[in-house]
Scaffold this active site. Sequence first.
Site, mmCIF file in Angstrom:
data_model
loop_
_atom_site.group_PDB
_atom_site.id
_atom_site.type_symbol
_atom_site.label_atom_id
_atom_site.label_comp_id
_atom_site.label_asym_id
_atom_site.label_seq_id
_atom_site.Cartn_x
_atom_site.Cartn_y
_atom_site.Cartn_z
ATOM 1 N N SER A 4 0.843 -1.166 -0.001
ATOM 2 C CA SER A 4 0.151 -0.050 0.026
ATOM 3 C C SER A 4 0.832 1.353 -0.007
ATOM 4 O O SER A 4 1.658 1.373 1.029
ATOM 5 C CB SER A 4 -0.965 -0.023 1.348
ATOM 6 O OG SER A 4 -1.445 1.374 1.475
ATOM 7 N N HIS B 24 -1.199 -1.457 -4.364
ATOM 8 C CA HIS B 24 -2.343 -1.122 -3.709
ATOM 9 C C HIS B 24 -2.485 0.359 -3.473
ATOM 10 O O HIS B 24 -1.695 0.903 -2.515
ATOM 11 C CB HIS B 24 -2.553 -1.924 -2.245
ATOM 12 C CG HIS B 24 -3.839 -1.704 -1.749
ATOM 13 N ND1 HIS B 24 -4.978 -2.613 -1.871
ATOM 14 C CD2 HIS B 24 -4.225 -1.030 -0.522
ATOM 15 C CE1 HIS B 24 -6.029 -2.225 -1.130
ATOM 16 N NE2 HIS B 24 -5.575 -1.342 -0.223
ATOM 17 N N ASP C 6 -4.410 3.399 -1.557
ATOM 18 C CA ASP C 6 -5.705 3.556 -0.580
ATOM 19 C C ASP C 6 -6.164 4.990 -0.820
ATOM 20 O O ASP C 6 -5.624 5.948 -0.519
ATOM 21 C CB ASP C 6 -5.198 3.600 0.718
ATOM 22 C CG ASP C 6 -5.102 2.141 1.152
ATOM 23 O OD1 ASP C 6 -6.011 1.175 0.928
ATOM 24 O OD2 ASP C 6 -4.001 1.619 1.546
ATOM 25 N N MET D 281 -8.923 7.955 0.277
ATOM 26 C CA MET D 281 -9.903 8.113 1.485
ATOM 27 C C MET D 281 -10.405 9.590 1.528
ATOM 28 O O MET D 281 -9.745 10.356 0.857
ATOM 29 C CB MET D 281 -8.952 8.059 2.836
ATOM 30 C CG MET D 281 -8.487 6.864 2.960
ATOM 31 S SD MET D 281 -7.133 6.854 4.385
ATOM 32 C CE MET D 281 -6.745 5.229 4.400
ATOM 33 N N HIS E 120 -8.268 0.928 -3.750
ATOM 34 C CA HIS E 120 -9.231 0.731 -2.689
ATOM 35 C C HIS E 120 -10.000 1.882 -2.199
ATOM 36 O O HIS E 120 -9.385 2.942 -1.960
ATOM 37 C CB HIS E 120 -8.505 0.222 -1.385
ATOM 38 C CG HIS E 120 -9.291 -0.103 -0.316
ATOM 39 N ND1 HIS E 120 -8.639 -0.304 0.914
ATOM 40 C CD2 HIS E 120 -10.564 -0.179 -0.054
ATOM 41 C CE1 HIS E 120 -9.446 -0.638 1.923
ATOM 42 N NE2 HIS E 120 -10.951 -0.326 1.416
ATOM 43 N N MET F 128 -12.292 4.102 -0.210
ATOM 44 C CA MET F 128 -12.588 4.291 1.237
ATOM 45 C C MET F 128 -13.498 5.930 1.341
ATOM 46 O O MET F 128 -13.162 6.720 1.775
ATOM 47 C CB MET F 128 -11.683 4.448 2.177
ATOM 48 C CG MET F 128 -11.408 2.943 2.356
ATOM 49 S SD MET F 128 -9.488 2.708 3.347
ATOM 50 C CE MET F 128 -8.462 2.791 1.980
ATOM 51 N N MET G 242 -11.229 -6.489 5.585
ATOM 52 C CA MET G 242 -10.484 -5.482 6.295
ATOM 53 C C MET G 242 -10.017 -6.004 7.708
ATOM 54 O O MET G 242 -10.782 -6.622 8.563
ATOM 55 C CB MET G 242 -11.258 -4.284 6.449
ATOM 56 C CG MET G 242 -11.633 -3.425 5.173
ATOM 57 S SD MET G 242 -10.343 -2.809 4.273
ATOM 58 C CE MET G 242 -9.268 -2.001 5.659
ATOM 59 N N GLY H 254 -8.713 3.512 7.246
ATOM 60 C CA GLY H 254 -8.591 4.912 7.602
ATOM 61 C C GLY H 254 -7.159 5.329 7.793
ATOM 62 O O GLY H 254 -6.720 6.322 7.303
ATOM 63 N N GLY I 72 -2.940 3.353 8.222
ATOM 64 C CA GLY I 72 -1.921 2.410 8.140
ATOM 65 C C GLY I 72 -1.471 2.427 9.474
ATOM 66 O O GLY I 72 -1.710 3.086 10.437
ATOM 67 N N GLY I 73 -0.692 1.311 9.724
ATOM 68 C CA GLY I 73 0.117 0.816 10.879
ATOM 69 C C GLY I 73 -0.868 0.764 11.929
ATOM 70 O O GLY I 73 -0.466 0.699 13.266
ATOM 71 N N ASP J 192 -6.537 -6.761 4.149
ATOM 72 C CA ASP J 192 -5.976 -5.360 4.370
ATOM 73 C C ASP J 192 -5.833 -4.877 5.702
ATOM 74 O O ASP J 192 -6.965 -4.828 6.240
ATOM 75 C CB ASP J 192 -6.854 -4.495 3.355
ATOM 76 C CG ASP J 192 -5.998 -3.142 3.101
ATOM 77 O OD1 ASP J 192 -5.136 -2.896 3.730
ATOM 78 O OD2 ASP J 192 -6.813 -2.410 2.378
ATOM 79 N N GLY K 138 1.314 -2.184 4.012
ATOM 80 C CA GLY K 138 1.736 -1.052 4.067
ATOM 81 C C GLY K 138 2.988 -0.889 4.867
ATOM 82 O O GLY K 138 4.134 -0.928 4.292
#
Length: 234
Positions: A14, A39, A41, A43, A72, A74, A143, A148, A150-151, A179, A201
Site C-alpha cells: 500500500s 495497492h 488507498d 480516503m 481501494h 474508502m 479488512m 482509515g 496504516g500501521g 488489508d 503498507g
Amino acid sequence: MSNSFDRSLKIAPSILAADFANFGAECEAVEAQGADWVHVDVMDGHFVPNISFGPATCAAIRPHIKGVMDVHLMIAPVDPFIDAFAHAGADVITAHVEAGPHIHRTLQAIRGAGAKAGLALNPGTPVEAAIPLLDDVDLVCVMTVNPGFGGQKFIHGQIAKIEALRAAIGDRPVHIEVDGGVDPVTAPHVVAAGADVLVAGSAVFKGGSVSDPDPYGINIAAIRKAAGDGSIRA
Ligand code: DX5
Ligand code: ZN
C-alpha cells in the site's frame, strides 16, 4: 475458467506507507523489489477519518506501475467517482458495502467501466453481506483493521470471516484480499484461512526509501516466506 484462476500468493504494498512526494519512484521501486500488485488507498475524510488522494494521483502514478493497480476506495458516495478511477487506469476498483445504498449497482458500474470489481468488508460487516454478491465480484477485501490509517493492529477475529468466505467462494474466480496489519507474523494465518492477495503498507515500506529500496525486497520476501508457498488450492 476457474481452473486457470490465479490463486497464488500476491503481495500488494500500500503506497499509503510510501513517500507521498515520490509516488512514481516508490511504485517503480516496490515493483522492482518483488511486489505483485500496487495497492492504492483512497480516503475522503467522510467515510473514513482521513484524507489521502484521488483520481488525479492515480492517473499520475499509472505509468509508473507495470502490473496491477489495485484501487481501494474508502469514499462515500462512491458511485459518482467510479468512472474517474477507471479512466485513471485502475485495474481493480474496490468499494465498501456501506459506500452507497445499492452495492450491487456499484459493482455493476465498476465492471461496466472496464475494471475488476472488488467488495470490501469492514471488521464490523458480516461475511453474509458478501454472499449474495459472489457472482458479481472479482475480489473480496477483508479488512483486518478499521479503514482509515496504516500501521494499525491486526484484528485476529477476522480470520474466521476469511475462512467462511473461502468456503462460500468455492471455485468461483474471486480473489480474497486481506488489508490491515499484515506482516510476517499475521500473513501465515490469513493465507491458511484462504487469502491470496495480501495488502501490506508499513510492513513493506519500513526501513527503506527510493534511494535505498533493498529493505522493500527484504520485507516482501519475509512476508512471502512466512506465508509458505502461498498457493491456495481451490
Ligand atoms: C487502511 C488501508 C490499508 C493500510 C494498510 O485503511 O486500507 O491498505 O494502508 O496499512 P498497514 O499494512 O500498515 O496496516
Ligand atoms: Zn487498503
